[in-house]
Design an enzyme around this catalytic site. Sequence first.
Site, PDB file in Angstrom:
ATOM      1  N   TYR A  56      41.830  58.067  57.450  1.00  0.00           N
ATOM      2  CA  TYR A  56      41.359  58.385  58.856  1.00  0.00           C
ATOM      3  C   TYR A  56      39.530  58.787  58.582  1.00  0.00           C
ATOM      4  O   TYR A  56      39.386  59.932  57.859  1.00  0.00           O
ATOM      5  CB  TYR A  56      41.838  59.785  59.060  1.00  0.00           C
ATOM      6  CG  TYR A  56      43.672  59.588  59.324  1.00  0.00           C
ATOM      7  CD1 TYR A  56      43.884  58.457  59.683  1.00  0.00           C
ATOM      8  CD2 TYR A  56      44.273  60.623  59.397  1.00  0.00           C
ATOM      9  CE1 TYR A  56      45.241  58.137  59.750  1.00  0.00           C
ATOM     10  CE2 TYR A  56      45.651  60.478  59.262  1.00  0.00           C
ATOM     11  CZ  TYR A  56      46.201  59.381  59.862  1.00  0.00           C
ATOM     12  OH  TYR A  56      47.470  59.020  60.059  1.00  0.00           O
ATOM     13  N   HIS A 143      51.577  55.886  52.768  1.00  0.00           N
ATOM     14  CA  HIS A 143      51.227  55.424  54.062  1.00  0.00           C
ATOM     15  C   HIS A 143      51.308  53.875  54.214  1.00  0.00           C
ATOM     16  O   HIS A 143      50.438  53.115  53.706  1.00  0.00           O
ATOM     17  CB  HIS A 143      49.655  55.856  54.056  1.00  0.00           C
ATOM     18  CG  HIS A 143      49.230  56.121  55.464  1.00  0.00           C
ATOM     19  ND1 HIS A 143      47.757  56.340  55.624  1.00  0.00           N
ATOM     20  CD2 HIS A 143      49.569  55.774  56.697  1.00  0.00           C
ATOM     21  CE1 HIS A 143      47.502  56.283  57.065  1.00  0.00           C
ATOM     22  NE2 HIS A 143      48.726  56.298  57.681  1.00  0.00           N
TER      23      HIS A 143
END
Length: 330
Positions: A56, A143
Amino acid sequence: MPTARLGGSKTEVTALGFGAAVIAGLYRPVDEETASATVQAAWDAGIRYFDTAPHYGLGLSERRLGDALRDRPRGEYTVSTKVGRLLEPYDGVDAPADDLAHGFAVPATHRRVWDFSADGVRRSIEESLTRLGLDRIDLALLHDPDDHEEQAFREAYPALERLRAEGVVGAIGAGMNQSSMLARFVTDTDVDAVLCAGRYTLLEQPALGDLLPAAEARGKSVVIGGVFNSGLLADPKPGATYDYAAAPAELLDRALRMREITESYGVPLRAAALAFPFGHPAVANILLGARTGAQVEDAVTLHAHPVPAALWQELKAAGLLNAEVPTPCE
Protein backbone atom coordinates in the site's frame (compact mmCIF):
# COMPACT_ATOMS: atom_id res chain seq x y z
CA MET A 1 -17.13 -1.58 20.21
CA PRO A 2 -17.42 -5.39 20.44
CA THR A 3 -14.23 -7.42 20.08
CA ALA A 4 -13.42 -10.98 19.02
CA ARG A 5 -10.36 -13.17 19.46
CA LEU A 6 -8.73 -14.51 16.30
CA GLY A 7 -8.88 -18.29 16.30
CA GLY A 8 -6.95 -19.77 19.20
CA SER A 9 -4.58 -16.82 19.48
CA LYS A 10 -4.58 -14.05 22.06
CA THR A 11 -4.96 -11.41 19.33
CA GLU A 12 -8.23 -9.48 19.49
CA VAL A 13 -9.91 -7.27 16.91
CA THR A 14 -12.79 -4.84 17.12
CA ALA A 15 -15.87 -5.62 15.03
CA LEU A 16 -14.88 -2.87 12.62
CA GLY A 17 -11.31 -2.51 11.45
CA PHE A 18 -9.54 0.32 9.67
CA GLY A 19 -8.03 -0.57 6.29
CA ALA A 20 -5.07 1.75 5.80
CA ALA A 21 -4.58 1.41 2.04
CA VAL A 22 -6.58 4.54 1.28
CA ILE A 23 -4.48 6.86 3.45
CA ALA A 24 -1.47 5.84 1.34
CA GLY A 25 -2.92 7.56 -1.73
CA LEU A 26 -5.11 4.83 -3.17
CA TYR A 27 -6.19 6.19 -6.59
CA ARG A 28 -5.56 9.81 -5.59
CA PRO A 29 -3.25 11.67 -3.19
CA VAL A 30 -3.91 11.98 0.53
CA ASP A 31 -1.85 14.47 2.51
CA GLU A 32 -0.19 13.72 5.83
CA GLU A 33 -2.58 15.82 7.89
CA THR A 34 -5.66 14.17 6.41
CA ALA A 35 -4.19 10.70 6.90
CA SER A 36 -3.41 11.40 10.55
CA ALA A 37 -6.84 12.90 11.17
CA THR A 38 -8.53 9.87 9.60
CA VAL A 39 -6.71 7.45 11.89
CA GLN A 40 -7.59 9.72 14.82
CA ALA A 41 -11.27 9.58 13.85
CA ALA A 42 -11.11 5.78 13.76
CA TRP A 43 -9.56 5.74 17.22
CA ASP A 44 -12.16 8.16 18.56
CA ALA A 45 -14.91 5.91 17.16
CA GLY A 46 -13.60 2.94 19.13
CA ILE A 47 -11.82 1.13 16.29
CA ARG A 48 -8.73 -0.65 17.58
CA TYR A 49 -7.81 -2.91 14.67
CA PHE A 50 -5.71 -1.42 11.86
CA ASP A 51 -4.66 -3.28 8.71
CA THR A 52 -1.83 -2.30 6.38
CA ALA A 53 0.74 -3.79 3.98
CA PRO A 54 4.04 -2.89 2.29
CA HIS A 55 2.17 -2.96 -1.03
CA TYR A 56 0.00 0.00 0.00
CA GLY A 57 1.68 3.13 -1.28
CA LEU A 58 5.13 1.46 -1.39
CA GLY A 59 5.38 1.44 2.39
CA LEU A 60 3.66 4.78 2.92
CA SER A 61 0.64 3.17 4.57
CA GLU A 62 2.82 1.47 7.18
CA ARG A 63 4.80 4.64 7.88
CA ARG A 64 1.69 6.80 8.23
CA LEU A 65 -0.12 4.27 10.37
CA GLY A 66 2.91 3.87 12.62
CA ASP A 67 3.20 7.63 13.03
CA ALA A 68 -0.50 7.97 13.86
CA LEU A 69 -0.40 5.22 16.49
CA ARG A 70 2.99 6.02 18.00
CA ASP A 71 1.70 7.71 21.15
CA ARG A 72 -1.11 5.19 21.78
CA PRO A 73 -0.77 2.51 24.47
CA ARG A 74 0.63 -0.49 22.60
CA GLY A 75 -1.61 -2.97 24.38
CA GLU A 76 -4.77 -1.18 23.29
CA TYR A 77 -4.65 -1.77 19.53
CA THR A 78 -4.04 -4.51 16.98
CA VAL A 79 -2.03 -4.09 13.78
CA SER A 80 -1.93 -6.50 10.87
CA THR A 81 0.44 -6.31 7.95
CA LYS A 82 1.32 -8.62 5.11
CA VAL A 83 4.19 -10.48 3.47
CA GLY A 84 4.84 -11.61 -0.08
CA ARG A 85 5.95 -8.40 -1.76
CA LEU A 86 9.36 -6.95 -0.95
CA LEU A 87 10.14 -3.33 -1.79
CA GLU A 88 13.35 -2.81 -3.78
CA PRO A 89 14.69 0.69 -4.63
CA TYR A 90 14.65 1.62 -8.30
CA ASP A 91 18.05 2.13 -9.82
CA GLY A 92 16.89 5.47 -11.21
CA VAL A 93 17.02 4.44 -14.85
CA ASP A 94 13.72 2.70 -15.52
CA ALA A 95 11.66 4.12 -12.67
CA PRO A 96 8.21 5.47 -13.63
CA ALA A 97 7.16 8.86 -12.33
CA ASP A 98 4.49 7.46 -10.02
CA ASP A 99 2.90 4.26 -8.76
CA LEU A 100 -0.53 4.74 -10.33
CA ALA A 101 -0.07 1.61 -12.41
CA HIS A 102 -0.48 -0.22 -9.09
CA GLY A 103 -3.26 2.09 -7.90
CA PHE A 104 -1.33 4.48 -5.64
CA ALA A 105 -0.77 8.18 -6.25
CA VAL A 106 2.74 8.25 -4.77
CA PRO A 107 6.23 8.64 -6.26
CA ALA A 108 7.60 5.37 -7.61
CA THR A 109 10.61 5.20 -5.31
CA HIS A 110 10.56 1.38 -5.15
CA ARG A 111 9.41 -1.62 -7.12
CA ARG A 112 7.59 -4.64 -5.74
CA VAL A 113 9.24 -8.04 -5.91
CA TRP A 114 7.16 -11.15 -5.23
CA ASP A 115 8.87 -13.27 -2.57
CA PHE A 116 7.24 -16.06 -0.59
CA SER A 117 10.53 -17.62 0.48
CA ALA A 118 11.27 -18.09 4.17
CA ASP A 119 14.02 -15.46 4.03
CA GLY A 120 11.72 -13.10 2.17
CA VAL A 121 9.02 -13.45 4.82
CA ARG A 122 11.42 -12.68 7.64
CA ARG A 123 12.94 -9.73 5.79
CA SER A 124 9.46 -8.37 5.00
CA ILE A 125 8.42 -8.51 8.65
CA GLU A 126 11.65 -6.83 9.77
CA GLU A 127 11.18 -4.01 7.27
CA SER A 128 7.51 -3.59 8.23
CA LEU A 129 8.47 -3.33 11.90
CA THR A 130 10.89 -0.54 11.01
CA ARG A 131 8.33 1.37 8.94
CA LEU A 132 5.65 0.94 11.61
CA GLY A 133 7.99 1.72 14.48
CA LEU A 134 6.81 -1.37 16.38
CA ASP A 135 8.53 -4.29 18.07
CA ARG A 136 5.91 -6.86 17.11
CA ILE A 137 3.13 -7.48 14.60
CA ASP A 138 -0.20 -8.64 15.99
CA LEU A 139 -1.34 -10.41 12.81
CA ALA A 140 0.84 -11.28 9.81
CA LEU A 141 -0.86 -12.36 6.59
CA LEU A 142 0.44 -13.91 3.38
CA HIS A 143 -0.63 -11.32 0.81
CA ASP A 144 -2.24 -12.54 -2.44
CA PRO A 145 -0.32 -15.82 -2.90
CA ASP A 146 -2.65 -16.80 -5.78
CA ASP A 147 0.15 -17.42 -8.29
CA HIS A 148 2.63 -18.68 -5.68
CA GLU A 149 0.52 -21.32 -3.95
CA GLU A 150 3.04 -24.08 -3.44
CA GLN A 151 5.88 -21.82 -2.30
CA ALA A 152 3.47 -20.06 0.05
CA PHE A 153 2.54 -23.37 1.71
CA ARG A 154 6.01 -24.90 1.56
CA GLU A 155 8.15 -21.92 2.63
CA ALA A 156 6.22 -18.80 3.58
CA TYR A 157 3.69 -20.38 5.92
CA PRO A 158 6.30 -22.30 7.99
CA ALA A 159 8.29 -19.07 8.27
CA LEU A 160 5.25 -17.35 9.76
CA GLU A 161 4.83 -20.25 12.18
CA ARG A 162 8.40 -19.75 13.38
CA LEU A 163 7.89 -16.01 13.78
CA ARG A 164 4.75 -16.71 15.82
CA ALA A 165 6.66 -19.14 18.04
CA GLU A 166 9.35 -16.49 18.56
CA GLY A 167 6.74 -13.90 19.57
CA VAL A 168 7.60 -11.56 16.68
CA VAL A 169 4.01 -11.94 15.45
CA GLY A 170 0.98 -12.78 17.54
CA ALA A 171 -1.24 -14.48 14.96
CA ILE A 172 -0.80 -15.64 11.37
CA GLY A 173 -2.87 -16.21 8.27
CA ALA A 174 -3.43 -15.19 4.66
CA GLY A 175 -5.33 -12.47 2.84
CA MET A 176 -6.80 -12.91 -0.64
CA ASN A 177 -9.60 -11.95 -3.03
CA GLN A 178 -10.69 -15.59 -3.35
CA SER A 179 -12.01 -18.17 -0.92
CA SER A 180 -10.83 -21.56 -2.19
CA MET A 181 -7.13 -21.18 -1.34
CA LEU A 182 -8.04 -19.56 1.96
CA ALA A 183 -10.09 -22.67 2.72
CA ARG A 184 -6.96 -24.74 2.08
CA PHE A 185 -5.01 -22.60 4.54
CA VAL A 186 -7.73 -23.13 7.14
CA THR A 187 -7.86 -26.90 6.66
CA ASP A 188 -4.20 -27.72 5.95
CA THR A 189 -2.32 -25.37 8.29
CA ASP A 190 -2.55 -23.87 11.76
CA VAL A 191 -3.44 -20.30 10.75
CA ASP A 192 -5.34 -18.22 13.28
CA ALA A 193 -7.32 -16.13 10.82
CA VAL A 194 -7.72 -15.29 7.15
CA LEU A 195 -8.78 -12.12 5.35
CA CYS A 196 -11.28 -12.69 2.55
CA ALA A 197 -12.00 -9.67 0.35
CA GLY A 198 -15.11 -9.38 -1.80
CA ARG A 199 -16.19 -13.03 -1.66
CA TYR A 200 -18.66 -12.86 1.22
CA THR A 201 -20.97 -9.92 0.71
CA LEU A 202 -24.66 -9.20 0.49
CA LEU A 203 -24.28 -9.52 -3.28
CA GLU A 204 -22.34 -12.81 -3.47
CA GLN A 205 -21.28 -15.54 -1.06
CA PRO A 206 -18.87 -18.05 -2.68
CA ALA A 207 -16.98 -18.26 0.64
CA LEU A 208 -20.05 -19.96 2.10
CA GLY A 209 -19.30 -22.99 -0.03
CA ASP A 210 -15.77 -23.62 1.21
CA LEU A 211 -13.99 -21.16 3.50
CA LEU A 212 -16.61 -20.29 6.09
CA PRO A 213 -17.75 -23.83 6.99
CA ALA A 214 -14.11 -24.92 7.18
CA ALA A 215 -13.24 -21.99 9.45
CA GLU A 216 -16.22 -22.66 11.70
CA ALA A 217 -15.38 -26.36 11.95
CA ARG A 218 -11.74 -25.67 12.90
CA GLY A 219 -12.33 -22.69 15.17
CA LYS A 220 -10.57 -20.22 12.86
CA SER A 221 -11.57 -16.60 12.35
CA VAL A 222 -12.41 -14.79 9.13
CA VAL A 223 -11.92 -11.08 8.51
CA ILE A 224 -14.10 -9.76 5.71
CA GLY A 225 -12.99 -7.01 3.35
CA GLY A 226 -14.65 -5.49 0.30
CA VAL A 227 -18.18 -5.62 1.71
CA PHE A 228 -19.36 -3.07 -0.87
CA ASN A 229 -17.91 -5.08 -3.80
CA SER A 230 -15.66 -2.13 -4.72
CA GLY A 231 -18.58 0.29 -4.88
CA LEU A 232 -21.64 -1.43 -6.28
CA LEU A 233 -23.28 -1.99 -2.89
CA ALA A 234 -22.29 1.47 -1.67
CA ASP A 235 -24.11 3.33 -4.43
CA PRO A 236 -25.72 1.19 -7.14
CA LYS A 237 -26.17 3.26 -10.28
CA PRO A 238 -25.07 3.16 -13.92
CA GLY A 239 -21.29 3.32 -13.96
CA ALA A 240 -20.90 1.81 -10.48
CA THR A 241 -17.91 -0.49 -10.09
CA TYR A 242 -17.78 -4.19 -9.21
CA ASP A 243 -14.39 -5.80 -8.63
CA TYR A 244 -12.81 -2.52 -9.78
CA ALA A 245 -14.49 -2.59 -13.21
CA ALA A 246 -17.86 -1.47 -14.53
CA ALA A 247 -20.60 -3.53 -12.91
CA PRO A 248 -22.41 -5.99 -15.23
CA ALA A 249 -26.01 -5.01 -15.89
CA GLU A 250 -27.45 -8.03 -14.09
CA LEU A 251 -25.49 -7.31 -10.91
CA LEU A 252 -26.46 -3.65 -11.01
CA ASP A 253 -30.11 -4.64 -11.33
CA ARG A 254 -29.77 -7.02 -8.39
CA ALA A 255 -28.18 -4.36 -6.21
CA LEU A 256 -30.92 -1.88 -7.11
CA ARG A 257 -33.59 -4.40 -6.17
CA MET A 258 -31.81 -5.01 -2.86
CA ARG A 259 -31.77 -1.29 -2.20
CA GLU A 260 -35.51 -1.01 -2.80
CA ILE A 261 -36.13 -3.62 -0.13
CA THR A 262 -33.65 -2.31 2.45
CA GLU A 263 -34.90 1.26 2.09
CA SER A 264 -38.49 0.09 2.50
CA TYR A 265 -37.40 -0.82 6.05
CA GLY A 266 -35.64 2.51 6.54
CA VAL A 267 -32.23 0.80 6.25
CA PRO A 268 -29.59 2.16 3.86
CA LEU A 269 -28.21 -0.52 1.56
CA ARG A 270 -24.73 0.20 2.92
CA ALA A 271 -25.93 -0.54 6.46
CA ALA A 272 -27.35 -3.88 5.36
CA ALA A 273 -24.11 -4.67 3.52
CA LEU A 274 -22.12 -3.93 6.67
CA ALA A 275 -24.38 -6.01 8.89
CA PHE A 276 -24.71 -9.03 6.62
CA PRO A 277 -21.34 -10.82 7.12
CA PHE A 278 -21.79 -10.96 10.89
CA GLY A 279 -24.58 -13.48 10.36
CA HIS A 280 -21.92 -16.17 10.04
CA PRO A 281 -20.27 -17.26 13.32
CA ALA A 282 -16.78 -17.52 11.78
CA VAL A 283 -16.72 -13.81 10.87
CA ALA A 284 -14.79 -11.82 13.47
CA ASN A 285 -14.36 -8.46 11.78
CA ILE A 286 -15.12 -6.26 8.79
CA LEU A 287 -12.35 -4.10 7.36
CA LEU A 288 -13.26 -0.71 5.90
CA GLY A 289 -11.05 1.79 4.17
CA ALA A 290 -11.60 5.51 4.69
CA ARG A 291 -10.04 8.63 3.19
CA THR A 292 -11.38 11.13 5.74
CA GLY A 293 -12.63 11.28 9.29
CA ALA A 294 -16.14 11.94 7.99
CA GLN A 295 -16.07 8.64 6.12
CA VAL A 296 -15.02 6.83 9.28
CA GLU A 297 -17.87 8.41 11.26
CA ASP A 298 -20.34 7.50 8.51
CA ALA A 299 -19.21 3.86 8.53
CA VAL A 300 -19.50 3.58 12.31
CA THR A 301 -22.99 5.11 12.20
CA LEU A 302 -24.06 2.66 9.49
CA HIS A 303 -22.60 -0.25 11.45
CA ALA A 304 -24.76 0.72 14.44
CA HIS A 305 -27.94 1.04 12.34
CA PRO A 306 -30.50 -1.60 13.36
CA VAL A 307 -31.48 -4.09 10.65
CA PRO A 308 -34.72 -5.99 11.32
CA ALA A 309 -34.92 -9.74 10.77
CA ALA A 310 -37.83 -9.20 8.40
CA LEU A 311 -35.53 -7.42 5.97
CA TRP A 312 -33.35 -10.51 5.53
CA GLN A 313 -36.45 -12.66 5.17
CA GLU A 314 -37.80 -10.44 2.40
CA LEU A 315 -34.48 -10.50 0.53
CA LYS A 316 -34.66 -14.30 0.62
CA ALA A 317 -38.31 -14.36 -0.44
CA ALA A 318 -37.44 -12.14 -3.40
CA GLY A 319 -34.70 -14.55 -4.47
CA LEU A 320 -31.96 -12.00 -3.76
CA LEU A 321 -30.42 -14.15 -1.02
CA ASN A 322 -30.35 -17.93 -0.91
CA ALA A 323 -32.56 -19.37 1.77
CA GLU A 324 -29.67 -21.16 3.48
CA VAL A 325 -27.45 -18.08 3.83
CA PRO A 326 -27.09 -17.23 7.54
CA THR A 327 -28.09 -13.69 8.43
CA PRO A 328 -27.95 -11.62 11.63
CA CYS A 329 -30.85 -11.96 14.06
CA GLU A 330 -31.31 -15.66 13.26
